[in-house]
Each structure stands twice: as structure tokens, then as C-alpha cells.
Design a protein around this motif. Structure first.
Motif, short mmCIF file in Angstrom:
data_model
loop_
_atom_site.label_atom_id
_atom_site.label_comp_id
_atom_site.label_asym_id
_atom_site.label_seq_id
_atom_site.Cartn_x
_atom_site.Cartn_y
_atom_site.Cartn_z
N GLN A 1 6.27 0.18 -13.15
CA GLN A 1 6.34 1.58 -13.49
C GLN A 1 7.36 2.23 -12.48
O GLN A 1 8.12 3.47 -13.40
CB GLN A 1 4.92 2.07 -12.58
N MET A 2 7.95 1.81 -11.71
CA MET A 2 9.19 2.40 -10.81
C MET A 2 10.48 2.45 -11.73
O MET A 2 11.11 3.12 -11.98
CB MET A 2 9.34 1.96 -9.63
N THR B 1 9.15 8.20 -5.79
CA THR B 1 10.45 7.50 -6.07
C THR B 1 11.36 8.06 -7.53
O THR B 1 12.44 7.51 -7.57
CB THR B 1 10.03 5.93 -6.48
N ARG B 2 10.72 8.91 -8.06
CA ARG B 2 11.46 9.58 -9.01
C ARG B 2 12.98 10.24 -8.60
O ARG B 2 13.59 10.27 -9.30
CB ARG B 2 10.61 10.76 -9.89
N TRP B 3 12.78 10.71 -7.23
CA TRP B 3 13.65 11.56 -6.86
C TRP B 3 14.89 10.75 -5.91
O TRP B 3 15.52 11.36 -5.49
CB TRP B 3 13.19 12.76 -6.04
N MET B 4 14.59 9.49 -5.89
CA MET B 4 15.34 8.53 -5.11
C MET B 4 16.70 8.44 -5.98
O MET B 4 16.52 8.25 -7.22
CB MET B 4 14.98 7.17 -4.86
N ASP B 5 17.78 8.27 -5.33
CA ASP B 5 19.02 7.91 -6.17
C ASP B 5 19.05 6.56 -6.29
O ASP B 5 18.11 5.60 -5.83
CB ASP B 5 20.25 8.45 -5.31
N ASP B 6 19.85 5.87 -7.31
CA ASP B 6 19.65 4.58 -7.51
C ASP B 6 19.92 3.46 -6.40
O ASP B 6 19.28 2.43 -6.31
CB ASP B 6 20.97 4.10 -8.76
N SER B 7 20.85 3.75 -5.51
CA SER B 7 20.96 2.88 -4.37
C SER B 7 19.56 2.73 -3.56
O SER B 7 19.13 1.77 -3.14
CB SER B 7 22.11 3.17 -3.36
N GLN B 8 18.91 3.79 -3.47
CA GLN B 8 17.78 3.91 -2.33
C GLN B 8 16.62 3.22 -3.31
O GLN B 8 15.87 2.47 -2.49
CB GLN B 8 17.30 5.21 -2.18
N GLU C 1 17.01 0.72 -5.51
CA GLU C 1 17.22 -0.67 -5.47
C GLU C 1 16.98 -1.05 -4.13
O GLU C 1 16.41 -2.30 -4.09
CB GLU C 1 18.87 -1.03 -5.89
N THR C 2 17.32 -0.62 -3.20
CA THR C 2 17.02 -0.96 -1.52
C THR C 2 15.28 -1.03 -1.62
O THR C 2 14.86 -2.11 -0.88
CB THR C 2 17.35 -0.07 -0.66
N PHE C 3 14.59 -0.10 -2.08
CA PHE C 3 13.15 -0.27 -1.97
C PHE C 3 12.34 -1.49 -2.74
O PHE C 3 11.85 -2.07 -2.19
CB PHE C 3 12.75 1.19 -2.53
N LEU C 4 12.99 -1.65 -3.89
CA LEU C 4 12.74 -2.62 -4.80
C LEU C 4 12.96 -4.04 -4.05
O LEU C 4 12.06 -5.07 -4.32
CB LEU C 4 13.29 -2.62 -6.34
N GLN C 5 14.27 -4.17 -3.45
CA GLN C 5 14.75 -5.48 -2.90
C GLN C 5 13.72 -5.57 -1.50
O GLN C 5 13.25 -6.76 -1.29
CB GLN C 5 16.08 -5.16 -2.42
N ASP D 1 0.76 -1.13 -0.05
CA ASP D 1 -0.06 -0.08 0.04
C ASP D 1 0.63 1.38 -0.11
O ASP D 1 0.52 2.22 -0.81
CB ASP D 1 -0.95 -0.04 0.98
N LEU D 2 1.97 1.15 0.83
CA LEU D 2 2.92 2.43 0.76
C LEU D 2 3.43 2.63 -0.61
O LEU D 2 3.82 3.50 -0.73
CB LEU D 2 3.80 2.16 2.11
N ALA D 3 4.09 1.47 -0.90
CA ALA D 3 4.65 1.56 -2.43
C ALA D 3 3.73 2.24 -3.36
O ALA D 3 4.34 2.66 -4.25
CB ALA D 3 5.34 0.02 -2.72
N GLU D 4 2.62 1.52 -3.50
CA GLU D 4 1.57 1.99 -4.46
C GLU D 4 1.39 3.43 -4.50
O GLU D 4 1.52 4.47 -5.45
CB GLU D 4 0.23 1.18 -4.21
N SER D 5 1.51 4.19 -3.09
CA SER D 5 1.26 5.40 -2.91
C SER D 5 2.53 6.32 -3.41
O SER D 5 2.22 7.25 -4.00
CB SER D 5 0.87 5.83 -1.60
N MET D 6 3.49 5.74 -3.15
CA MET D 6 4.77 6.34 -3.39
C MET D 6 4.91 6.47 -5.06
O MET D 6 5.76 7.35 -5.61
CB MET D 6 6.20 5.64 -2.73
N VAL D 7 4.78 5.12 -5.68
CA VAL D 7 5.27 5.16 -7.07
C VAL D 7 4.10 5.73 -8.03
O VAL D 7 4.33 6.60 -8.80
CB VAL D 7 5.51 3.76 -7.41
N LEU D 8 2.78 5.40 -7.68
CA LEU D 8 1.80 5.69 -8.59
C LEU D 8 1.04 6.91 -8.20
O LEU D 8 0.60 7.71 -9.24
CB LEU D 8 0.82 4.71 -8.59
#
Length: 124
Positions: free
Chosen positions: A90-91, A50-57, A59-63, A38-45
Motif C-alpha cells: 500500500q505504501m 506516509t504520503r507526506w514523507m519524502d522519498d529518502s524517509q 525508503e528508510t521506513f521500508l528498510q 503495529d505502528l506501520a499499519e497505523s501510519m500507512v493504512l
């Protein structure tokens, strides 16, 4: 509106008297809840933060999402897996990784026949 609907989903379960009983066989567990999704859906869609996260952040989120899916195992309904695949794809698309995004889309489309209606199939 979405935030209130999400809050209601969790609040309703929390105040349900059967929710806290030791024997949950009588409780209403018909609605699967997945807080991280639910949190991921809100953050991404919805917020697109998540557009402003750096690559390591990112990747951590996806993991974290992948680990949570593994932890939940067979208890995750296919409709929720499709939702996760749509959010992840989408991310990845936002991060300019279209081929990886298509891989996740295909994972969701493989489950299409196992669900009646998931609003997330259209996103794939």
C-alpha cells in the motif's frame, strides 16, 4: 478504537504475572506482538501520514520494516508477514510505484495457503 485495541494487546502482556518470569515456558505467548508493524499499519493504512514523507524517509521506513522482519526471523507467523506485505504494498502504491507494489502483493499471496484467515489477504 484501534489505538485502544493495540494498547490493550500490549498492556495485557505487560501486567501478566507470567510475562516477567525467567522460565517463560508456562507464560501465555500465544499472541505474537510486533510493535513496529503495529505502528506501520497505523501510519500507512489508518493515518496515511506516509504520503507526506519524502522519498529518502519512505525508503528508510521500508528498510526498517525489512530489517525488523529479518531480525525476528522464523518467529514471525505467516499471518503477520502477510500484514507486513499488505502495508508495504500500500505504501509503495501511494508512492506511485505500482510494479514494486505488485511484487510485495505476490509475496503475501504466496503465503495464502498457510493461513486460515488474515484480514490482510483482501488488501493484497
Amino acid at each position: 478504537k484501534y489505538a485502544f485495541r493495540t494498547w490493550t494487546k500490549y498492556a495485557t502482556q505487560a501486567v501478566d504475572s507470567d510475562y516477567f518470569e525467567e522460565d517463560d515456558s508456562e507464560g501465555d505467548w500465544s499472541e505474537f506482538t510486533w510493535p513496529l508493524m503495529d505502528l506501520a499499519e497505523s501510519m500507512v493504512l489508518r493515518m496515511r501520514c506516509t504520503r507526506w514523507m519524502d522519498d529518502s524517509q519512505a525508503e528508510t521506513f521500508l528498510q526498517m520494516l525489512g530489517d525488523d522482519l529479518q531480525r525476528l526471523g522464523d518467529g514471525v507467523p505467516d499471518s503477520e508477514k502477510i500484514r507486513m506485505y499488505a502495508v508495504v504494498s500500500q505504501m509503495l502504491l501511494e508512492r506511485k510505484r505500482p510494479l514494486k507494489s505488485l511484487e510485495w502483493c505476490n509475496k503475501g499471496l504466496e503465503l495464502e495457503s498457510s493461513v486460515e484467515d488474515s484480514g490482510f489477504l483482501a488488501l493484497l
